[in-house]
Every structure is written in structure tokens, then in C-alpha cells.
Design an enzyme around this catalytic site. Sequence first.
Site, PDB file in Angstrom:
ATOM      1  N   ARG A   1       1.795   4.266 -12.525  1.00 18.34           N
ATOM      2  CA  ARG A   1       2.555   5.501 -12.410  1.00 18.34           C
ATOM      3  C   ARG A   1       3.178   5.851 -13.767  1.00 18.34           C
ATOM      4  NH1 ARG A   1       6.605   7.921  -8.401  1.00 18.34           N
ATOM      5  NH2 ARG A   1       8.457   7.789  -9.674  1.00 18.34           N
TER       6      ARG A   1
ATOM      7  N   THR B   1       5.945  11.764 -15.504  1.00 17.03           N
ATOM      8  CA  THR B   1       5.378  12.796 -14.613  1.00 17.03           C
ATOM      9  C   THR B   1       5.344  12.354 -13.155  1.00 17.03           C
ATOM     10  OG1 THR B   1       3.163  11.898 -14.851  1.00 17.03           O
ATOM     11  CG2 THR B   1       3.843  13.556 -16.479  1.00 17.03           C
TER      12      THR B   1
ATOM     13  N   ASP C   1       3.900  -7.399  -0.878  1.00 14.58           N
ATOM     14  CA  ASP C   1       3.164  -7.088  -2.108  1.00 14.58           C
ATOM     15  C   ASP C   1       1.988  -8.059  -2.238  1.00 14.58           C
ATOM     16  OD1 ASP C   1       2.301  -7.170  -4.891  1.00 14.58           O
ATOM     17  OD2 ASP C   1       3.966  -5.801  -5.250  1.00 14.58           O
TER      18      ASP C   1
ATOM     19  N   ASP D   1       1.594  -9.888  -5.715  1.00 15.22           N
ATOM     20  CA  ASP D   1       2.618 -10.921  -5.935  1.00 15.22           C
ATOM     21  C   ASP D   1       2.328 -12.164  -5.103  1.00 15.22           C
ATOM     22  OD1 ASP D   1       4.052  -9.608  -7.838  1.00 15.22           O
ATOM     23  OD2 ASP D   1       5.634  -8.902  -6.492  1.00 15.22           O
TER      24      ASP D   1
HETATM   25  N1  URA Z   1       0.608  -2.568  -2.356  1.00 17.65           N
HETATM   26  C1  URA Z   1       0.964  -3.728  -1.759  1.00 17.65           C
HETATM   27  O1  URA Z   1       0.711  -4.803  -2.290  1.00 17.65           O
HETATM   28  N2  URA Z   1       1.614  -3.663  -0.587  1.00 17.65           N
HETATM   29  C2  URA Z   1       1.902  -2.513   0.040  1.00 17.65           C
HETATM   30  O2  URA Z   1       2.488  -2.539   1.123  1.00 17.65           O
HETATM   31  C3  URA Z   1       1.525  -1.309  -0.595  1.00 17.65           C
HETATM   32  C4  URA Z   1       0.875  -1.362  -1.792  1.00 17.65           C
END
Ligand code: URA
Length: 214
Positions: free
Chosen positions: A107, A111, A205, A208
Amino acid sequence: MKHPRVHLLPQNNQLKALMSIIRSKDTARGDFIFYSDRVIRLLVEEGLNHLPVVPKDVITPMNEKYEGVAFQGRICGVSIMRAGESMEQGLRDVCTGVRIGKVLIQRDEATAQPKLYYSKLPADISDRWVLLLDPMLATGGSASKCIEVLHESGVKEDRILFINLICSPEGVKRMLDLFPKLQFVTAEIDEGMDDRKFIVPGLGDFGDRYFGTS
Ligand code: URA
């Protein structure tokens, strides 16, 4: 959601058990990797089901004809960094010697739009079917930018199979609206997203948890 271009993995107990492990917040990293890899393998195998084939007969050791098929055309993978890189090995395990490109999209804080930072794609990508790899489809911002990059490299939309583990319904709708010929292969479509654009119930995530950076 039923849509002719959205190919859900068979919703059986095996898949449900694998997804229950990777969705649980109590699953340790080693198991998260192991069981995610199993789902990724199923997704890649399902993706191959949607590639064209031509008739090909072979003779068995019984000297009998088997009326078979052979894949038509060549493929490559493109992973959306970083989380998509977790899916590369699953593709390599099934397609030996497969070429894999990479795209980094983030991102742009100025913008708020997804911006391309890096891409390296096979030179002959316009002649190939592309398995686009990203485990989680949330808003579709990165994925749609990535498909624009593939278009600019000459890849036809109907030759892209977008492979992911979990989609938000908003993400799928946006992608289907933007790219009417794109096909999806996914394990599950969730309820929605929270206000941070994480998929719910989701699994947190993915990058992660897979790479151990949380
Ligand atoms: N990316 C991720 O790893 N988890 C989400 O819930 C959304 C995007």
C-alpha cells in the site's frame, strides 16, 4: 457462494480437519506450516484440474490401449510476496522444474492505493498458464494490482488461476467484477472482514504465522 469460475475444494471432513488446525489460535508454528502445506498441495492439485488437456492414448505393459489425456500448454507460478511465497514449494512438489515469478505490492501510504515495488516474471509468461499464489484474499487490492501487472506482461485473464486458502466474500466479488474471466481455486470463503481488513473468522496473519514473524 456458487459461481462457475470459483472452484471450491471438496468440502469434506478431511479439509475441515486441516482447516480447523490452521485456523486455531492454539496451533504452534510447526503444525501451522505442516497443515497449511497439506491444504496448499490440495489446492495446487485442484488448480491443475482446470487446465486444458488433449487426448493422448498410451499402450500399457499389457499391450492394451489406454485412452488418456495430456496437459496442453505450459504453466508457471507467480507468488504475491511475502505470504504467497509459502505456496511455492507446494507448486514445485507437484510440477517439477516449474518457473516461478514474484511480485511485491504494498500500500502506498500517500495514495492509499496498492503500489508495485518489484516484479520478476518468466520472459515467456504470455505463452503460459499462470497459477497466481496468495494464501488470503481480503480486499483484493494486491491481487487486482498483480493481475494488472500480468496483463501488462501479455498474460490473458482467462489463463490465470488464482489459488488461495481463504477468501473474503467482498474480495471474491470485487475480483469477479474486475476480471470477468479470472478463475479461482480456494479452500473456503469466510464471513467477511473486520475494520482492519482481516478476514473473519480467518486465521490471523498468514505470513506472520507461516514465517514466524508475529
Ligand atoms: N492477510 C492475512 O494474512 N490475513 C487476513 O486475514 C487478511 C489478509
